[in-house]
Design a protein around this motif. Structure first.
Motif, PDB file in Angstrom:
ATOM      1  N   UNK A  87       0.886  -1.164   0.000  1.00 22.49           N
ATOM      2  CA  UNK A  87       0.000   0.000   0.000  1.00 22.49           C
ATOM      3  C   UNK A  87       0.926   1.216   0.000  1.00 22.49           C
ATOM      4  N   UNK A  88       0.906   1.974  -1.094  1.00 19.42           N
ATOM      5  CA  UNK A  88       1.918   3.017  -1.271  1.00 19.42           C
ATOM      6  C   UNK A  88       1.286   4.406  -1.325  1.00 19.42           C
ATOM      7  N   UNK A  89       2.077   5.443  -1.020  1.00 20.00           N
ATOM      8  CA  UNK A  89       1.524   6.803  -0.954  1.00 20.00           C
ATOM      9  C   UNK A  89       1.238   7.366  -2.343  1.00 20.00           C
ATOM     10  N   UNK A  90       0.391   8.372  -2.389  1.00 25.89           N
ATOM     11  CA  UNK A  90       0.053   9.048  -3.642  1.00 25.89           C
ATOM     12  C   UNK A  90       1.180  10.002  -4.023  1.00 25.89           C
ATOM     13  N   UNK A  91       1.354  10.176  -5.313  1.00 24.56           N
ATOM     14  CA  UNK A  91       2.330  11.154  -5.812  1.00 24.56           C
ATOM     15  C   UNK A  91       1.928  12.536  -5.297  1.00 24.56           C
ATOM     16  N   UNK A  92       2.916  13.293  -4.845  1.00 23.56           N
ATOM     17  CA  UNK A  92       2.645  14.631  -4.324  1.00 23.56           C
ATOM     18  C   UNK A  92       2.565  14.674  -2.812  1.00 23.56           C
ATOM     19  N   UNK A  93       2.449  13.526  -2.201  1.00 25.77           N
ATOM     20  CA  UNK A  93       2.353  13.509  -0.737  1.00 25.77           C
ATOM     21  C   UNK A  93       3.688  13.922  -0.113  1.00 25.77           C
ATOM     22  N   UNK A  94       3.592  14.752   0.948  1.00 23.76           N
ATOM     23  CA  UNK A  94       4.787  15.160   1.681  1.00 23.76           C
ATOM     24  C   UNK A  94       5.032  14.199   2.830  1.00 23.76           C
ATOM     25  N   UNK A  95       6.267  13.735   2.923  1.00 29.56           N
ATOM     26  CA  UNK A  95       6.598  12.828   4.023  1.00 29.56           C
ATOM     27  C   UNK A  95       7.728  13.426   4.853  1.00 29.56           C
ATOM     28  N   UNK A  96       7.610  13.306   6.171  1.00 29.31           N
ATOM     29  CA  UNK A  96       8.726  13.658   7.039  1.00 29.31           C
ATOM     30  C   UNK A  96       9.615  12.434   7.202  1.00 29.31           C
ATOM     31  N   UNK A  97      10.877  12.685   7.569  1.00 33.02           N
ATOM     32  CA  UNK A  97      11.761  11.565   7.876  1.00 33.02           C
ATOM     33  C   UNK A  97      11.159  10.771   9.033  1.00 33.02           C
ATOM     34  N   UNK A  98      11.067   9.474   8.875  1.00 32.36           N
ATOM     35  CA  UNK A  98      10.522   8.623   9.933  1.00 32.36           C
ATOM     36  C   UNK A  98       9.012   8.474   9.879  1.00 32.36           C
ATOM     37  N   UNK A  99       8.334   9.183   8.928  1.00 24.13           N
ATOM     38  CA  UNK A  99       6.868   9.075   8.830  1.00 24.13           C
ATOM     39  C   UNK A  99       6.476   7.771   8.129  1.00 24.13           C
ATOM     40  N   UNK A 100       5.293   7.280   8.456  1.00 23.60           N
ATOM     41  CA  UNK A 100       4.799   6.054   7.839  1.00 23.60           C
ATOM     42  C   UNK A 100       4.509   6.347   6.367  1.00 23.60           C
ATOM     43  N   UNK A 101       5.110   5.589   5.484  1.00 22.66           N
ATOM     44  CA  UNK A 101       4.888   5.858   4.058  1.00 22.66           C
ATOM     45  C   UNK A 101       3.907   4.885   3.439  1.00 22.66           C
ATOM     46  N   UNK A 102       3.690   3.731   4.085  1.00 27.40           N
ATOM     47  CA  UNK A 102       2.772   2.740   3.539  1.00 27.40           C
ATOM     48  C   UNK A 102       2.866   1.446   4.319  1.00 27.40           C
ATOM     49  N   UNK A 103       2.343   0.402   3.683  1.00 25.40           N
ATOM     50  CA  UNK A 103       2.290  -0.903   4.343  1.00 25.40           C
ATOM     51  C   UNK A 103       2.810  -1.946   3.372  1.00 25.40           C
TER      52      UNK A 103
END
Lengths: 361, 128
Positions: free
Chosen positions: B42-58
């Motif tokens: 399960x992956x993030x959408x293009x354009x999503x902002x992620x912080x270091x250490x944030x959950x990006x998917x499953x």
């Protein structure tokens, strides 16, 4: 408590298996990949170490009749039945295979993690202290499962396996090892489960691997055993049922002989009269998400049930599971939501089993 | 042997490799071997902002579902579309065609380990 080792432990390590703890035993989870082992069993043949399973010998027929849901007096020597062991409230203590031995006694093959509890429960209801004997730690059990299994075992035994029907067994030798040859399994495929003494287990295991090379044999671990049994709609004790589940809820009506007396019968009859609150169903996912044990079944945002088993079906190419749902939602075709990380993933009730082998004998 | 030069690792077993503006993220060989057969991501959408250490998917294997964390901060520019039909690429080639997402405008994470330090960390974990 440290986990027990089967007599085949060193073989698994030598074959590079990833080991895991299961039911108090250290067992192979996988040797290569679960996917490869799964397909090997569906398409060729797989070899399983099942020595963690428990075996109880009971001579007293009255005792067996009292604790098991089936009428074992109807079982001819050499035949096997699937049955459940219930508590007074009708909850399932264990699911077992009962073998009618040639000496008129019985052999119960029980789940690894339940063997001591089953043994204590049965002894509690016995007249004589020695009515039941736990032989599980003296015996090894090797499963040979898949479309090539019968041919493979036949090449190693003088016994005529065509005469050993499904859920029947004979005493014999395989690769010159004395064993009970049982036409049973937990994969949905044809094949055998071979009981032998611990001391002979390595010799039998190696002979099967060697002879099975031309059949495309692969050793298979508990990972593939779980994905295979799920496709075949077979319940796993501790996941799909436990002491709080009764056999009617678990869809095991066919294991009950309610006209004979056994422990739990009255409670089961009462539950049947009152009507069930929940029923085990099979479902397939309509998207690509994976249902897992413990996930909620939801309807209009409300929790209405629980997933008991779920995974990918490598054979069918979609994701499947089993769940307890209200009887009104148990008809095939009913739409369900599975709460996967907060979102209701779409699923549909389908008949069990999910998979049936193409040419059953 | 894949080229791991310049690759850095999080203690949550993701790797990141920066190439100019773009950072590519995947999971380590150790992580894929522990997960076993990967069957779904399960992956993030293009354009999503992620912080270091944030959950990006499953990431889901036959055995279990596990969270994935972004080793660095940034904006998602691509998720590996190949993994939809071939999740097994993560097992077969975790540092190559099993890559998971790409990020841009990367904010670095000083807590990441180089390969040597990560190998020592994994060694320590498997003996604990």
């Amino acid at each position: 408590m440290t986990a027990a080792r089967t007599p085949l432990y060193e073989e698994h390590v030598r074959l590079g298996a990833q080991m895991t703890n299961f039911g108090g035993w250290v067992m192979p989870l996988q040797y290569s990949t679960i996917r490869e082992e799964h397909h090997a069993v569906r398409e060729a043949v797989g070899l399983f170490d099942l020595s963690h399973m428990g075996e109880l010998r009971i001579g007293d027929e009255t005792l067996v009749q009292r604790v098991l849901s089936r009428d074992v007096t109807r079982l001819r020597p050499g035949r096997i039945q699937y049955a459940v062991l219930c508590n007074d409230a009708g909850g399932i203590i264990d699911d077992v295979l009962v073998y009618a031995m040639p000496d008129r006694g019985y052999l119960l093959v029980v789940n690894a993690g339940n063997q001591d509890g089953d043994f204590d429960w049965i002894r509690k209801h016995a007249q004589a202290a020695d009515a039941a004997r736990n032989v599980g730690r003296e015996w090894a059990l090797i499963g040979v499962q898949g479309p090539r299994a019968v041919d493979l075992v036949q090449r190693l035994t003088p016994s005529d396996l065509a005469s050993v029907k499904y859920y029947a067994f004979v005493d014999g030798t395989v690769a010159d090892v004395s064993c009970v040859i049982s036409r049973t399994g937990y994969t949905g495929e044809d094949g055998f489960e071979l009981f032998c003494g611990n001391a002979d287990a390595v010799r039998l295991w190696r002979a099967l691997l060697e002879e099975g090379r031309s059949d495309g044999i692969r050793p298979a671990g508990l990972g593939a055993r779980d994905t295979l049994r799920l496709e075949a709609g077979m319940r796993l004790y501790g996941n799909d049922m436990d002491a709080q589940t009764n056999p009617l809820e678990a869809g095991l009506d066919w294991t009950l002989n309610l006209e004979k007396d056994f422990i739990g019968r009255d409670a089961i009859m009462t539950s049947r009269q009152r009507g069930l609150a929940r029923q085990l169903v099979g479902f397939k996912m309509l998207d690509r998400s994976i249902p897992r044990h413990g996930y909620r079944i939801v309807s209009d945002g409300e929790g209405v049930g629980t997933v008991t088993s779920g995974n990918v079906s490598f054979t069918l190419g979609y994701n499947i599971g089993m769940a307890y749902v209200p009887p009104a939602m148990s008809e095939p075709g009913t739409r369900l939501g599975v709460d996967i990380r907060g979102a209701a993933a779409p699923a549909e009730v389908v008949p069990l089993p999910f998979y049936k082998r193409p040419h059953p004998k | 042997m894949p080229d791991l030069t310049g690759m850095r690792f999080a203690e949550t077993h993701e790797w990141v490799k920066q190439d100019g503006e773009t950072a590519t993220v995947g999971i380590s060989e150790y992580a894929q071997s522990q997960l076993g057969d990967v069957i779904y991501l399960e992956l993030p959408a293009v354009g999503q902002q992620l912080d270091a250490g944030a959950r990006l998917g499953v990431i889901e294997s036959v055995k279990a579902a596990s969270d994935l964390y972004s080793p660095v901060g940034g904006e998602v520019t691509e998720a590996n579309a190949e993994l939809k039909d071939h999740p097994e690429y993560v097992n077969q080639d975790p540092y190559g065609k099993g890559w998971i997402i790409k990020l841009r405008a990367v904010k670095d994470n000083p807590k990441l380990l180089d390969q040597k330090a990560y190998d020592a960390f994994v060694e320590g974990q498997s003996h604990s």
